[in-house]
Motif scaffolding. Structure first.
Motif, PDB file in Angstrom:
ATOM      1  N   PHE A 171       0.810  -1.222   0.000  1.00 30.09           N
ATOM      2  CA  PHE A 171       0.000   0.000   0.000  1.00 30.09           C
ATOM      3  C   PHE A 171       0.845   1.274   0.000  1.00 30.09           C
ATOM      4  O   PHE A 171       0.667   2.148   0.856  1.00 30.09           O
TER       5      PHE A 171
ATOM      6  N   THR B 277       1.653   4.905  -1.042  1.00 25.21           N
ATOM      7  CA  THR B 277       0.569   5.889  -1.132  1.00 25.21           C
ATOM      8  C   THR B 277       0.253   6.318  -2.563  1.00 25.21           C
ATOM      9  O   THR B 277      -0.807   6.872  -2.816  1.00 25.21           O
TER      10      THR B 277
ATOM     11  N   ARG C 257       6.709   9.698   2.755  1.00 16.32           N
ATOM     12  CA  ARG C 257       5.350  10.050   2.329  1.00 16.32           C
ATOM     13  C   ARG C 257       4.816   9.066   1.291  1.00 16.32           C
ATOM     14  O   ARG C 257       3.611   8.888   1.168  1.00 16.32           O
TER      15      ARG C 257
ATOM     16  N   ARG D 242      -3.837   7.043  -1.378  1.00 15.07           N
ATOM     17  CA  ARG D 242      -3.679   8.059  -0.354  1.00 15.07           C
ATOM     18  C   ARG D 242      -3.077   9.351  -0.924  1.00 15.07           C
ATOM     19  O   ARG D 242      -3.450  10.448  -0.520  1.00 15.07           O
TER      20      ARG D 242
ATOM     21  N   ARG E  60      -5.079  12.403  -2.143  1.00 16.24           N
ATOM     22  CA  ARG E  60      -5.607  13.412  -1.220  1.00 16.24           C
ATOM     23  C   ARG E  60      -4.493  14.263  -0.598  1.00 16.24           C
ATOM     24  O   ARG E  60      -4.733  15.024   0.330  1.00 16.24           O
ATOM     25  N   MET E  61      -3.269  14.106  -1.098  1.00 11.90           N
ATOM     26  CA  MET E  61      -2.163  14.892  -0.545  1.00 11.90           C
ATOM     27  C   MET E  61      -2.122  16.292  -1.151  1.00 11.90           C
ATOM     28  O   MET E  61      -2.422  16.450  -2.342  1.00 11.90           O
TER      29      MET E  61
END
Lengths: 220, 427
Positions: free
Chosen positions: B152, B154, B262, B331, B334-335
């Protein structure tokens, strides 16, 4: 070979509020294998949106619990907060590699560093392995965010607060870490926001902890 | 005899799966033709890892329909999983088959031509039920050992479209390799989504590789793309085995610690550097290639400089450079601080320049050194082409050599063509 959509639906068993915005959601486990430290993908039944949540409950519990903080501009954290016992959630997992090495559990020294709901995997580890030799640094803004503090041995839990002085240490977890260096043979587990993890990595490296002994789970 | 054409986009795993399908159709009395030719059936094995992959996949589907509007067009692969509903609405597509049922495409096509209802959903899901591929589009035999990913990262859509990690039983893998080696293949390439996480009832990747190396036969083994996490000392020692080729495509993605964190990668830049240093200390000519993503959300000039610096330092002889693409449901979608396309292009170009310099330096370093060339094809000029064990493209002018044979050569120069290659003479 793969779970059907039906299998991925789990019934909500309860929802327990810890603060006005933080809650523990308990759902069916359905016998799924789980190692403390792993996370789930959870979303409301019928929604395409899901989010990752570290498991809060223990390896021996016959249910899963997750610790959720309602995010102001969030979607899933608000949806899950509306759930009631008997509702269904979509669950995928458990997943992830943020787990303790079995051979270290009995004799290893552990430092757990969390910010906010990043305490979740450590709650699971501490409750799954009684007798674990750990120290837990929990960084929050206000002291009322010391979620289920009673579940940890008082001498092992250090609450670091930045918004009030009701904790054990006034300042960030990384400030505490700088002032209290760790032994090089400590197994360090970091869970929480990106900035804390990035900073803690550097501090631990300066203190001589090998990178192979530092493990991180980033929350965004 | 019906004519069938295949087109593969994206990764080696897709290539393996296409090879296996083609082999199945070939033995089922279908004629395999080039994708640019008129066919009765077109199979498009798509990719969705970036926006560009989506675009290429859609163009290829349209191309198939344009070539023969009466043909059956079967769309499979990761795009079929990611955009199933919209693909099903297209009149140009006959069947949309998800990754889990890709191996059933032969059965779907056969059923269709028998005039029966061939709903792909009615076929079993099984990501490993491919037959050994003999009729392939490659000289190397790719062997699928694993599928899916639990990491997973991001930025990555793969866990959504390939599902959770699952490993093929080791006994099936050994049997598959024995079979392709007996059939004459000289190089076996292990493929999967995240092969380093292979686990068959406790048998891990390193043990699997060790067991494969112990199989009899004149073949060499190549580990393809692998994630740099979880290697033990034993892993590095395995490369001392003469059958294991001294090359890894070790995916770095960024040289910045901040960006790697990140991206939620499973390693730090420092750990990556230590792995590369260890390989080079044991095997000085070891060939490292990699993937780099430019323009990940929040990537600063300092982050980019760290990537360029590490790329120079680790001397990757090839860097597969991707511009970051927003993938719905990840993910990173949405950063904040998404990077403009123009800047992503500039950064990609900077990485490619480093890659070109590194490649030339590596090739120069290899002049005068022996390689075992696997002859893959002959050009119009009669020059034999193929790869050495270090995954260096080699040109050889010599008489009496045959395709799909090993030839011992010494590298003697660099050939400036469309792609940089090395020249060699017989040892």
């Amino acid at each position: 070979m793969m779970n059907s959509d039906f299998d991925s639906l789990h019934q909500v068993l309860s929802l327990r509020m810890l603060t006005p915005t933080a809650y523990v959601l308990r759902v069916e486990r359905k016998g799924l294998e789980f190692k403390a430290g792993q996370h789930l993908l959870l979303g409301r039944n019928g929604s395409i949106e899901s989010r990752e949540y570290s498991v809060y409950s223990t390896e021996s519990d016959d249910f899963f619990e997750v610790l959720v903080k309602e995010v102001d501009d969030g979607l899933v954290s608000k949806q899950l907060k509306q759930l009631k016992a008997g509702d269904k959630v979509k669950l995928d997992g458990p997943l992830g590699f943020f787990t303790l090495e079995p051979e270290t559990i009995a004799n290893g020294k552990f430092l757990f560093i969390a910010t906010g709901t990043g305490i979740s995997p450590f709650h699971s580890m501490v409750k799954s392995y009684p007798g674990l030799n750990y120290r837990l640094l929990h960084g929050v803004r206000y002291s009322n965010e010391a979620y289920d503090r009673q579940d940890y041995e008082p001498s092992r839990y250090i609450l670091c607060t930045t918004g009030d002085q009701g904790g054990d240490f006034y300042g960030r977890v990384t400030d505490f870490l700088r002032k209290n260096p760790v032994l090089k043979d400590t197994h360090c587990f970091l869970c929480g926001n990106f900035n804390m993890i990035h900073e803690a990595f550097e501090i631990l490296e300066q203190q001589g902890v090998p990178s192979s002994q530092v493990h991180a789970e980033v929350y965004f | 005899m019906k004519k069938i054409a295949f087109k593969t986009l994206g990764c080696r795993l897709n290539q393996y799966e296409t090879d296996a399908l083609a082999s199945r159709f070939h033995s089922g009395s279908y004629e395999i033709v080039d994708f640019n030719q008129q066919a009765d059936i077109y199979v498009v094995n798509t990719c969705t890892v970036t926006n560009q992959s989506d675009q290429k996949s859609r163009q290829t589907i349209n191309q198939a329909h344009r070539q023969n509007s009466d043909a059956m067009v079967v769309v499979t692969g990761c795009m079929a999983n990611n955009y199933k509903e919209s693909l099903l609405e297209s009149k140009n597509i006959s069947y949309v088959v998800d990754n889990e049922r890709k191996a059933a495409i032969f059965g779907i096509v056969e059923k269709h031509f028998r005039g029966e209802v061939a709903d792909p959903e009615g076929f079993d899901r099984d990501v490993f039920s491919y037959e050994a591929a003999y009729k392939t589009f490659h000289t190397r035999s790719m062997i699928k050992i694993q599928d899916g990913c639990n990491n997973f990262c991001t930025f990555c859509i793969i866990p959504k479209v390939r599902g959770r990690a699952t490993s093929r039983p080791a006994a099936d893998i050994y049997q598959n390799i024995r079979s392709v080696v007996e059939h004459g293949f000289k190089e076996v390439v292990l493929t999967g989504v995240n092969i380093g996480r292979y686990n068959d009832n406790g048998l891990n990747f390193e043990q699997l590789v060790e067991n494969i190396l112990a199989l009899p036969g004149d073949f060499r083994l190549r580990i393809s793309s692998i994630e740099p996490d979880g290697f033990s000392d034993r892993f590095f020692q395995l490369f001392a085995h003469p059958k294991l080729t001294p090359h890894l495509h070790l995916c770095l993605q960024s040289g910045s610690e901040s960006v790697l964190l990140r991206m939620r990668r499973m390693y730090t830049a420092k750990e990556f550097r230590a792995m590369a240093d260890k390989l080079r200390s044991l095997y000085p000519d070891f060939n490292l290639t990699t993937d780099i993503i430019t323009g990940f959300p929040g990537e600063t000039e300092e982050d980019m400089e760290a990537t360029l610096q590490l790329s120079r330092e680790l001397k990757f002889s090839h860097i597969h450079t991707f511009k970051y693409s927003v993938r719905t449901g990840t993910r990173a979608e949405r950063m904040p601080d998404q990077i403009p396309e123009k800047l992503k292009n500039q950064r990609s170009n900077a990485v490619r320049k480093v890659s070109e310099v590194n490649k030339r330096e590596y090739f120069t370093q290899m002049i005068g050194k022996p390689q075992r060339l696997l002859v893959e094809r002959f050009g119009a000029d009669g020059v034999a082409r193929g790869y050495g064990q270090n995954y260096i493209p080699i040109r050889l002018k010599a008489k009496g050599i045959e395709k799909n044979t090993f030839v011992d050569v010494v590298l003697d120069g660099i050939h400036e063509g469309k792609e940089l290659e090395m020249t060699a003479v017989l040892l």
